[in-house]
Design an enzyme around this catalytic site. Structure first.
Site, PDB file in Angstrom:
ATOM      1  N   GLU A 231      -1.735  14.970 -20.585  1.00  0.00           N
ATOM      2  CA  GLU A 231      -0.874  13.782 -20.719  1.00  0.00           C
ATOM      3  C   GLU A 231      -0.137  13.874 -22.061  1.00  0.00           C
ATOM      4  OE1 GLU A 231      -0.005  10.653 -19.050  1.00  0.00           O
ATOM      5  OE2 GLU A 231       1.225  10.708 -20.866  1.00  0.00           O
TER       6      GLU A 231
ATOM      7  N   GLN B 163       2.250  -1.398 -16.354  1.00  0.00           N
ATOM      8  CA  GLN B 163       3.631  -1.722 -15.995  1.00  0.00           C
ATOM      9  C   GLN B 163       3.778  -2.986 -15.124  1.00  0.00           C
ATOM     10  OE1 GLN B 163       5.519   2.008 -14.507  1.00  0.00           O
ATOM     11  NE2 GLN B 163       3.847   3.081 -15.522  1.00  0.00           N
TER      12      GLN B 163
ATOM     13  N   CYS C 246       7.064  -0.107  -7.173  1.00  0.00           N
ATOM     14  CA  CYS C 246       7.063  -1.553  -6.925  1.00  0.00           C
ATOM     15  C   CYS C 246       8.398  -2.050  -6.358  1.00  0.00           C
ATOM     16  CB  CYS C 246       6.696  -2.364  -8.151  1.00  0.00           C
ATOM     17  SG  CYS C 246       6.326  -4.060  -7.671  1.00  0.00           S
TER      18      CYS C 246
ATOM     19  N   ASP D 144       2.739   7.564  -7.736  1.00  0.00           N
ATOM     20  CA  ASP D 144       4.186   7.529  -7.525  1.00  0.00           C
ATOM     21  C   ASP D 144       4.805   8.898  -7.242  1.00  0.00           C
ATOM     22  OD1 ASP D 144       3.909   4.856  -8.084  1.00  0.00           O
ATOM     23  OD2 ASP D 144       4.874   4.936 -10.052  1.00  0.00           O
TER      24      ASP D 144
ATOM     25  N   LYS E 126       5.210   2.520  -3.377  1.00  0.00           N
ATOM     26  CA  LYS E 126       4.629   3.095  -4.595  1.00  0.00           C
ATOM     27  C   LYS E 126       4.177   1.995  -5.554  1.00  0.00           C
ATOM     28  CE  LYS E 126       7.519   7.229  -4.232  1.00  0.00           C
ATOM     29  NZ  LYS E 126       6.472   8.148  -3.829  1.00  0.00           N
ATOM     30  N   THR E 127       2.866   1.759  -5.585  1.00  0.00           N
ATOM     31  CA  THR E 127       2.322   0.714  -6.461  1.00  0.00           C
ATOM     32  C   THR E 127       0.958   1.127  -7.002  1.00  0.00           C
ATOM     33  OG1 THR E 127       1.123  -0.336  -4.639  1.00  0.00           O
ATOM     34  CG2 THR E 127       3.347  -1.167  -5.072  1.00  0.00           C
TER      35      THR E 127
ATOM     36  N   ALA F 207      -1.469  -0.839  -6.655  1.00  0.00           N
ATOM     37  CA  ALA F 207      -2.358  -1.298  -5.583  1.00  0.00           C
ATOM     38  C   ALA F 207      -2.627  -0.170  -4.593  1.00  0.00           C
ATOM     39  CB  ALA F 207      -1.717  -2.492  -4.873  1.00  0.00           C
TER      40      ALA F 207
ATOM     41  N   CYS G  66       2.237  -5.940  -2.750  1.00  0.00           N
ATOM     42  CA  CYS G  66       3.326  -6.350  -3.615  1.00  0.00           C
ATOM     43  C   CYS G  66       3.152  -7.838  -3.917  1.00  0.00           C
ATOM     44  CB  CYS G  66       4.648  -6.091  -2.883  1.00  0.00           C
ATOM     45  SG  CYS G  66       6.032  -6.126  -4.002  1.00  0.00           S
TER      46      CYS G  66
HETATM   47  C1  LIG Z   1       8.520  -3.480 -13.543  1.00  0.00           C
HETATM   48  C2  LIG Z   1       7.371  -2.935 -12.741  1.00  0.00           C
HETATM   49  C3  LIG Z   1       6.595  -3.805 -11.991  1.00  0.00           C
HETATM   50  C4  LIG Z   1       5.535  -3.318 -11.247  1.00  0.00           C
HETATM   51  N1  LIG Z   1       4.774  -4.211 -10.546  1.00  0.00           N
HETATM   52  C5  LIG Z   1       3.683  -3.784  -9.871  1.00  0.00           C
HETATM   53  C6  LIG Z   1       2.826  -4.711  -9.227  1.00  0.00           C
HETATM   54  O1  LIG Z   1       3.023  -5.914  -9.290  1.00  0.00           O
HETATM   55  N2  LIG Z   1       1.750  -4.231  -8.548  1.00  0.00           N
HETATM   56  C7  LIG Z   1       1.479  -2.894  -8.492  1.00  0.00           C
HETATM   57  O2  LIG Z   1       0.475  -2.512  -7.899  1.00  0.00           O
HETATM   58  N3  LIG Z   1       2.298  -1.980  -9.079  1.00  0.00           N
HETATM   59  C8  LIG Z   1       3.375  -2.392  -9.769  1.00  0.00           C
HETATM   60  N4  LIG Z   1       4.177  -1.472 -10.412  1.00  0.00           N
HETATM   61  C9  LIG Z   1       4.026  -0.039 -10.125  1.00  0.00           C
HETATM   62  C10 LIG Z   1       2.902   0.672 -10.886  1.00  0.00           C
HETATM   63  O3  LIG Z   1       3.004   0.428 -12.264  1.00  0.00           O
HETATM   64  C11 LIG Z   1       3.002   2.167 -10.600  1.00  0.00           C
HETATM   65  O4  LIG Z   1       3.012   2.365  -9.189  1.00  0.00           O
HETATM   66  C12 LIG Z   1       1.839   2.939 -11.186  1.00  0.00           C
HETATM   67  O5  LIG Z   1       1.843   2.831 -12.598  1.00  0.00           O
HETATM   68  C13 LIG Z   1       1.930   4.416 -10.799  1.00  0.00           C
HETATM   69  O6  LIG Z   1       0.894   5.142 -11.382  1.00  0.00           O
HETATM   70  P1  LIG Z   1       1.060   6.713 -11.633  1.00  0.00           P
HETATM   71  O7  LIG Z   1      -0.204   7.150 -12.276  1.00  0.00           O
HETATM   72  O8  LIG Z   1       1.528   7.384 -10.402  1.00  0.00           O
HETATM   73  O9  LIG Z   1       2.246   6.781 -12.686  1.00  0.00           O
HETATM   74  P2  LIG Z   1       2.222   6.241 -14.182  1.00  0.00           P
HETATM   75  O10 LIG Z   1       1.237   5.134 -14.331  1.00  0.00           O
HETATM   76  O11 LIG Z   1       3.649   5.963 -14.514  1.00  0.00           O
HETATM   77  O12 LIG Z   1       1.665   7.456 -15.024  1.00  0.00           O
HETATM   78  C14 LIG Z   1       2.255   8.738 -15.009  1.00  0.00           C
HETATM   79  C15 LIG Z   1       1.782   9.464 -16.255  1.00  0.00           C
HETATM   80  O13 LIG Z   1       2.184  10.848 -16.180  1.00  0.00           O
HETATM   81  C16 LIG Z   1       2.605  11.248 -17.458  1.00  0.00           C
HETATM   82  N5  LIG Z   1       3.501  12.413 -17.370  1.00  0.00           N
HETATM   83  C17 LIG Z   1       4.834  12.395 -17.199  1.00  0.00           C
HETATM   84  N6  LIG Z   1       5.319  13.641 -17.254  1.00  0.00           N
HETATM   85  C18 LIG Z   1       4.257  14.475 -17.441  1.00  0.00           C
HETATM   86  C19 LIG Z   1       4.132  15.870 -17.584  1.00  0.00           C
HETATM   87  N7  LIG Z   1       5.210  16.680 -17.592  1.00  0.00           N
HETATM   88  N8  LIG Z   1       2.897  16.398 -17.756  1.00  0.00           N
HETATM   89  C20 LIG Z   1       1.793  15.585 -17.773  1.00  0.00           C
HETATM   90  N9  LIG Z   1       1.877  14.248 -17.655  1.00  0.00           N
HETATM   91  C21 LIG Z   1       3.095  13.696 -17.492  1.00  0.00           C
HETATM   92  C22 LIG Z   1       3.283  10.012 -18.026  1.00  0.00           C
HETATM   93  O14 LIG Z   1       3.364  10.065 -19.447  1.00  0.00           O
HETATM   94  C23 LIG Z   1       2.378   8.901 -17.529  1.00  0.00           C
HETATM   95  O15 LIG Z   1       1.368   8.569 -18.452  1.00  0.00           O
HETATM   96  C24 LIG Z   1       5.243  -1.924 -11.217  1.00  0.00           C
HETATM   97  C25 LIG Z   1       6.021  -1.048 -11.989  1.00  0.00           C
HETATM   98  C26 LIG Z   1       7.062  -1.549 -12.749  1.00  0.00           C
HETATM   99  C27 LIG Z   1       7.872  -0.591 -13.610  1.00  0.00           C
END
Ligand SMILES: Cc1cc2nc3c(=O)[nH]c(=O)nc-3n(C[C@H](O)[C@H](O)[C@H](O)COP(=O)(O)OP(=O)(O)OC[C@H]3O[C@@H](n4cnc5c(N)ncnc54)[C@H](O)[C@@H]3O)c2cc1C
Length: 400
Positions: free
Chosen positions: A35, A43, A161, A301, A309-310, A312, A344
């Site tokens: 990371e 978020q 989201c 995501d 994509k959430t 949840a 959602c």
């Molecule tokens: C405004 C907003 C509102 C939202 N509302 C909701 C809600 O109400 N309910 C809900 O369930 N979800 C909600 N979400 C969505 C939720 O936040 C995401 O679906 C969730 O964070 C996805 O998790 P993830 O681990 O896939 O990605 P992330 O949590 O974004 O984490 C990805 C990680 O990968 C790292 N990374 C990036 N590039 C590299 C690389 N090259 N090498 C290694 N690591 C890397 C990043 O630094 C980051 O830490 C919302 C999002 C937003 C922006």
């Protein structure tokens, strides 16, 4: 005996959920998370920050403080995958090997695909809750608005989201109603989607909110350019013969959500789904195992599982990935399946929220023994207080 090594790319919601749950199931694994960021964000609360009811500082913690006990954090960014050699390369120049890899680097915000958007964020009455740096500016705009044209956009690509682009609009309208100025506000929702919400049971509730607030819906309309100085948003709609037609609208405030896609290093890698225009990691949508590389899994995501994509969704995906990794190591059939669950939480006004839950079939899958299509105060409390607590204290620790 040498420990089996699980390398997790991305220490966000998905990566840390899997890391924590894996070690709880099997302490003998060597779990490493790559990371690059020293900050970890919650978020989902950014919508509440934009609505003036959540402290932005409570949405961020040091990555070092949330890395689960026993997990090794490698501070690097992956740039290249060599799945034939069970190896990845980092920006630092280092290479890392693995027995099993979990790919979870989240989604990429393609701000540049709307000309002028990035340059205007945080000024000229242009904001986005999709940016940690600008969610508070959304609240400044809403709070100081005295009437005029308020425009909210939603791109045509899948996004994290899907509800967030319109959640903030309903809260803004409610704030303006309470302030007594809603009749001086002309509110437009410019969305690349063909419907406001994909599940008809929940859509019916939202249509009433749209009517009550006199929101002008522009569906199939895609924002393409922001002229911040002159307060003009340009967008494209399709004419009857399918040709793009460029239109414009003057705004007094603009909340914009950028198009999104898989991070470029995923898109340009052998892991990407060649049929997916947004370049997500190709997985079996039930087992979340890569369809071509058996020792690679992906969730969150960045995967091409056709769910909403959430966070949840990740709550249901993480245990599936964990169980299937363990079965993979034991050379057993992968039996755990994810069926597309996502949720959602859509606030329809301050103090009321509709918790929309559904799965791959776009059918409601309600957790509670009441009609969740009805906005409720209890669900608002869940979003505002319980879910953030659950995230930091249980989900990231692998116990929920
Ligand atoms: C405004 C907003 C509102 C939202 N509302 C909701 C809600 O109400 N309910 C809900 O369930 N979800 C909600 N979400 C969505 C939720 O936040 C995401 O679906 C969730 O964070 C996805 O998790 P993830 O681990 O896939 O990605 P992330 O949590 O974004 O984490 C990805 C990680 O990968 C790292 N990374 C990036 N590039 C590299 C690389 N090259 N090498 C290694 N690591 C890397 C990043 O630094 C980051 O830490 C919302 C999002 C937003 C922006």
């Amino acid at each position: 005996m040498e420990k089996k090594k699980v390398l997790i790319v991305g220490g966000g919601n998905a990566g840390l959920s899997v890391a924590a749950q894996l070690l709880r199931k099997n302490k003998s694994l060597d779990v490493q998370v790559i990371e690059p960021s020293d900050k970890h964000y919650y978020q989902p609360a950014w919508t509440l920050v934009g609505a003036g009811i959540f402290d932005i500082r409570k949405t961020v913690r040091n990555e070092a403080d949330v890395i689960p006990a026993g997990v090794k954090w490698i501070r690097d960014a992956i740039t290249e995958f060599e799945p034939e050699h069970n190896r990845v390369k980092g920006k630092s120049g280092e290479s890392y090997t693995y027995d099993v890899m979990v790919v979870a680097p989240g989604i990429q915000l393609d701000w540049q695909k709307v000309k002028g958007l990035r340059e205007n964020l945080g000024k000229n009455q242009v904001s986005s809750n999709y940016s940690f740096d600008h969610a508070t500016y959304t609240w400044d705009m809403i709070k100081n608005f005295t009437g005029g044209v308020a425009v909210f956009t939603n791109p045509s690509t899948p996004i994290k989201c899907g509800g967030a682009p319109h959640k903030i609009m309903y809260l803004a309208c409610d704030y303006w109603r309470k302030k007594g100025i809603l009749d001086k506000c002309e509110v437009h929702y410019i969305s690349g989607g063909s419907v406001l919400f994909g599940v008809k049971e929940y859509l019916a509730t939202l249509q009433k909110v749209v009517e009550k607030n006199n929101i002008h819906l522009h569906l199939g309309a895609n924002a393409v350019e922001v002229d911040g100085i002159n307060h003009i948003l340009y967008y494209e709609e399709k004419s009857a013969d399918g040709q793009p037609v460029r239109k414009d609208i003057h705004f007094d405030i603009l909340h914009a959500v950028p198009p999104q896609s898989a991070p470029d290093f995923i898109k340009n890698s052998p892991l990407a789904d060649p049929k997916n225009p947004h370049g997500y990691v190709e997985v079996d949508k039930f087992t979340l195992q890569h369809t071509r590389y058996a020792n690679i899994f992906s969730l969150g995501d960045s995967s091409n599982a056709p769910c909403s994509k959430t966070g949840a969704a990740i709550r249901k995906q993480a245990p599936v990935v964990v169980e299937n990794i363990i079965s993979f190591f034991n050379q057993q059939k992968l039996e755990k399946e994810y069926h597309g669950y996502s949720a959602c939480p859509i606030p329809t006004q301050y103090g009321k929220l509709m918790l929309a839950e559904f799965d791959y079939s776009n059918k409601p899958t309600m957790t509670f023994p009441f009609d969740q299509a009805k906005p409720r105060w209890t669900m608002w409390m869940l979003k505002k207080y319980i879910l953030p607590w659950l995230y930091w204290n249980k989900i990231l620790k692998g116990t929920a």
